[in-house]
Design an enzyme around this catalytic site. Structure first.
Site, PDB file in Angstrom:
ATOM      1  N   GLY A  81       0.815  -1.203   0.000  1.00 47.72           N
ATOM      2  CA  GLY A  81       0.000   0.000   0.000  1.00 47.72           C
ATOM      3  C   GLY A  81       0.852   1.257   0.000  1.00 47.72           C
ATOM      4  O   GLY A  81       2.080   1.195   0.099  1.00 47.72           O
ATOM      5  N   ALA A  82       0.206   2.415  -0.090  1.00 49.25           N
ATOM      6  CA  ALA A  82       0.938   3.677  -0.211  1.00 49.25           C
ATOM      7  C   ALA A  82       1.830   3.929   1.003  1.00 49.25           C
ATOM      8  O   ALA A  82       3.009   4.283   0.862  1.00 49.25           O
ATOM      9  CB  ALA A  82      -0.055   4.832  -0.392  1.00 49.25           C
ATOM     10  N   SER A 109      -1.044 -11.340  -2.505  1.00 48.07           N
ATOM     11  CA  SER A 109       0.313 -10.867  -2.775  1.00 48.07           C
ATOM     12  C   SER A 109       1.395 -11.817  -2.301  1.00 48.07           C
ATOM     13  O   SER A 109       2.557 -11.695  -2.704  1.00 48.07           O
ATOM     14  CB  SER A 109       0.533  -9.502  -2.114  1.00 48.07           C
ATOM     15  OG  SER A 109       0.321  -9.580  -0.715  1.00 48.07           O
ATOM     16  N   ARG A 171      -5.098   4.621  19.107  1.00 48.08           N
ATOM     17  CA  ARG A 171      -4.660   5.983  19.411  1.00 48.08           C
ATOM     18  C   ARG A 171      -5.281   6.555  20.683  1.00 48.08           C
ATOM     19  O   ARG A 171      -4.649   7.356  21.368  1.00 48.08           O
ATOM     20  CB  ARG A 171      -4.997   6.908  18.228  1.00 48.08           C
ATOM     21  CG  ARG A 171      -4.151   6.652  16.996  1.00 48.08           C
ATOM     22  CD  ARG A 171      -4.629   7.489  15.835  1.00 48.08           C
ATOM     23  NE  ARG A 171      -3.899   7.174  14.612  1.00 48.08           N
ATOM     24  CZ  ARG A 171      -4.316   7.501  13.388  1.00 48.08           C
ATOM     25  NH1 ARG A 171      -5.467   8.161  13.240  1.00 48.08           N
ATOM     26  NH2 ARG A 171      -3.606   7.172  12.333  1.00 48.08           N
ATOM     27  N   CYS A 199      -2.375  11.716  10.210  1.00 43.74           N
ATOM     28  CA  CYS A 199      -1.450  12.504   9.398  1.00 43.74           C
ATOM     29  C   CYS A 199      -1.602  14.004   9.642  1.00 43.74           C
ATOM     30  O   CYS A 199      -0.605  14.732   9.773  1.00 43.74           O
ATOM     31  CB  CYS A 199      -1.647  12.183   7.923  1.00 43.74           C
ATOM     32  SG  CYS A 199      -3.358  12.320   7.350  1.00 43.74           S
ATOM     33  N   GLY A 230      -4.483  11.191   1.378  1.00 43.06           N
ATOM     34  CA  GLY A 230      -5.062  10.836   2.665  1.00 43.06           C
ATOM     35  C   GLY A 230      -5.974   9.630   2.588  1.00 43.06           C
ATOM     36  O   GLY A 230      -6.226   8.970   3.590  1.00 43.06           O
ATOM     37  N   ARG A 307     -11.097  18.304   1.829  1.00 45.21           N
ATOM     38  CA  ARG A 307     -10.377  17.512   0.819  1.00 45.21           C
ATOM     39  C   ARG A 307     -10.229  18.359  -0.441  1.00 45.21           C
ATOM     40  O   ARG A 307     -11.211  18.931  -0.927  1.00 45.21           O
ATOM     41  CB  ARG A 307     -11.128  16.229   0.487  1.00 45.21           C
ATOM     42  CG  ARG A 307     -10.383  15.310  -0.470  1.00 45.21           C
ATOM     43  CD  ARG A 307      -9.241  14.598   0.233  1.00 45.21           C
ATOM     44  NE  ARG A 307      -9.725  13.592   1.167  1.00 45.21           N
ATOM     45  CZ  ARG A 307      -8.959  12.973   2.064  1.00 45.21           C
ATOM     46  NH1 ARG A 307      -7.664  13.279   2.146  1.00 45.21           N
ATOM     47  NH2 ARG A 307      -9.470  12.082   2.895  1.00 45.21           N
ATOM     48  N   HIS A 314      -0.441  17.468   2.659  1.00 44.55           N
ATOM     49  CA  HIS A 314      -1.525  18.219   3.280  1.00 44.55           C
ATOM     50  C   HIS A 314      -1.038  19.617   3.657  1.00 44.55           C
ATOM     51  O   HIS A 314       0.135  19.816   3.983  1.00 44.55           O
ATOM     52  CB  HIS A 314      -2.002  17.523   4.553  1.00 44.55           C
ATOM     53  CG  HIS A 314      -2.686  16.222   4.325  1.00 44.55           C
ATOM     54  ND1 HIS A 314      -3.056  15.760   3.079  1.00 44.55           N
ATOM     55  CD2 HIS A 314      -3.091  15.253   5.204  1.00 44.55           C
ATOM     56  CE1 HIS A 314      -3.654  14.581   3.199  1.00 44.55           C
ATOM     57  NE2 HIS A 314      -3.683  14.259   4.476  1.00 44.55           N
TER      58      HIS A 314
END
Length: 417
Positions: A81-82, A109, A171, A199, A230, A307, A314
């Protein structure tokens, strides 16, 4: 590599005669640059780091592994993934003592090969908790549901791995540190499960923290302008393909990822709306900033998240009310000296932060620093741009590992007695 107790005396003897030689990320600083959940107040004490103390750039605390050429076994879950790709890239540029890199994926994968300049050809392994526990450090770049299901199982017990989780799963849990290393890196000591912040929060706090240290903050008001990144690789792909369809094919852009088509548009919603009218993305800034900076649970922080149709990085407009009268030059000097921050502020040359220049950079750009017309002598306004996939995710995660290596937390977790 996990240590057995029988090796401890030998390691101690070797370490006694071995100089510390590891320098992390040398030279990186100068490269071109559905209802609201309210967490309780956290007891994590903020930790101020000097430039010399930066986890990503400072010498490692332990010389044992260096002297024996023994590094850590590191695993990435979600490496395709990114964010996962960026974690691997950050590790490749880091001198974090990685002896072996393992990549875990789904059945789709597993068996494929990932090429790495530093670590060679790596075959993707089918994720398995037992296999992940064989690592010293595991980076989770997966969904919150996946993290909730597996993170604690991976880290449990003396022989579990240190887990650095990029999702929102942990979190707001009181016993799980939420860490930006330059602010509260010492919270990692004695913990094997670490949460990476949202982020937007991570990027904004890089500029907010040094100003809080200097003037003391009373209020924070933030407006964010968040890139398609994002929403991960699917979000970036939707923006790119949608723009092509609009411009080249004359077709309406699709919107499977975003609430509305993003090309040539701005969307004043990120994540789900809460009962108080804010979105969850906006409330994350409030909750997480309080926890990371050790602020009171009623410390006033307000955010509006938008967005915008940019691919990556960002940006944020931040307005703060301060306890002490502000001095603009002192504020700029504090920002210029802060680790992980690049002051870009020269109106005469039209120099200021932009996604165009912040993309791909490790440092967060800060500029447009000025006294607030609303709060007068006790207020500042400024503009921030930072790479969401780096400072806002992957880089911060690697910085956490670097900080744990430097402050001894990682060694405590790796050495089994």
């Amino acid at each position: 590599m996990k240590f057995a107790s029988s090796t401890l005396s030998l390691l101690a003897a070797v370490a006694f005669f071995s100089p510390q030689t590891t320098e992390a990320f040398a030279g990186i600083r100068h490269q071109p640059s559905n209802t609201a959940f309210v967490p309780t107040r956290q007891a994590f004490k903020p930790f101020r780091q000097s430039r010399q103390q930066q986890a990503i750039r400072a010498s490692a605390a332990s010389s044992t592994r260096t002297s024996l050429n023994m590094g850590y076994t590191v695993g990435i879950v979600g490496a395709t993934g990114a964010v996962g790709k960026e974690i691997r890239t950050c590790l490749e540029k880091s001198s974090f003592e990685t002896d072996k890199l393992r990549i875990f994926g789904s059945s789709r994968s597993a068996g494929s090969t990932v090429e790495s300049d530093k670590f060679g050809s790596i075959q993707v392994e089918l994720f398995d908790v037992a296999a992940a526990r064989e690592c010293d450090v595991i980076f989770l770049a997966v969904s919150g549901d996946f993290a909730l299901e597996h993170a604690e199982a991976i880290s449990a017990g003396d022989d579990g791995a240190v887990v650095i989780d990029n999702s929102s799963a942990f979190r707001y849990k009181p016993n799980i540190p939420l860490v930006v290393p330059e602010i509260n890196g010492e919270c990692t000591k004695g913990n094997k499960l670490i949460a990476n912040p949202n982020c937007t929060t991570a990027i904004g706090l890089m500029a907010i923290w040094p100003l809080h240290q200097l003037f003391g903050l009373k209020k924070i008001i933030m407006s964010t302008y968040q890139a398609a990144s994002g929403a991960g690789q699917p979000g970036m792909d939707e923006l790119t393909e949608g723009t092509k369809q609009e411009l080249i094919e004359g077709k309406k852009a699709p919107n499977k990822i975003f609430a509305y088509p993003l090309p040539f548009n701005v969307i004043p919603q990120i994540d789900k709306f809460q009962e108080n009218g804010y979105t969850k993305e906006e409330m994350k800034v409030t909750w997480e900033s309080r926890k990371i900076c050790g602020l009171a649970e009623d410390f006033p922080i307000s955010c509006s998240a938008i967005r915008i149709p940019t691919i990556r990085a960002h940006s944020e407009v931040i307005i703060v009310e301060t306890e002490k009268p502000v001095d603009i030059e002192a504020a700029k000097a504090a920002l210029a000296a802060a680790p992980g921050v690049k002051l870009v502020d020269d109106p005469e040359t039209l120099s200021y932060p932009m996604p165009l220049t912040a993309t791909g950079q490790y440092d967060v750009e800060v500029g447009r620093v000025r006294k607030s017309l609303v709060f007068g002598d006790n207020g500042l306004e400024f503009f921030v741009s930072g790479d969401q996939l780096l400072r806002g995710a992957a880089l911060n995660a690697v910085l956490v590992a670097e900080e744990m290596q430097k402050n001894g937390a990682l060694e405590q977790a790796a050495v089994k007695v």
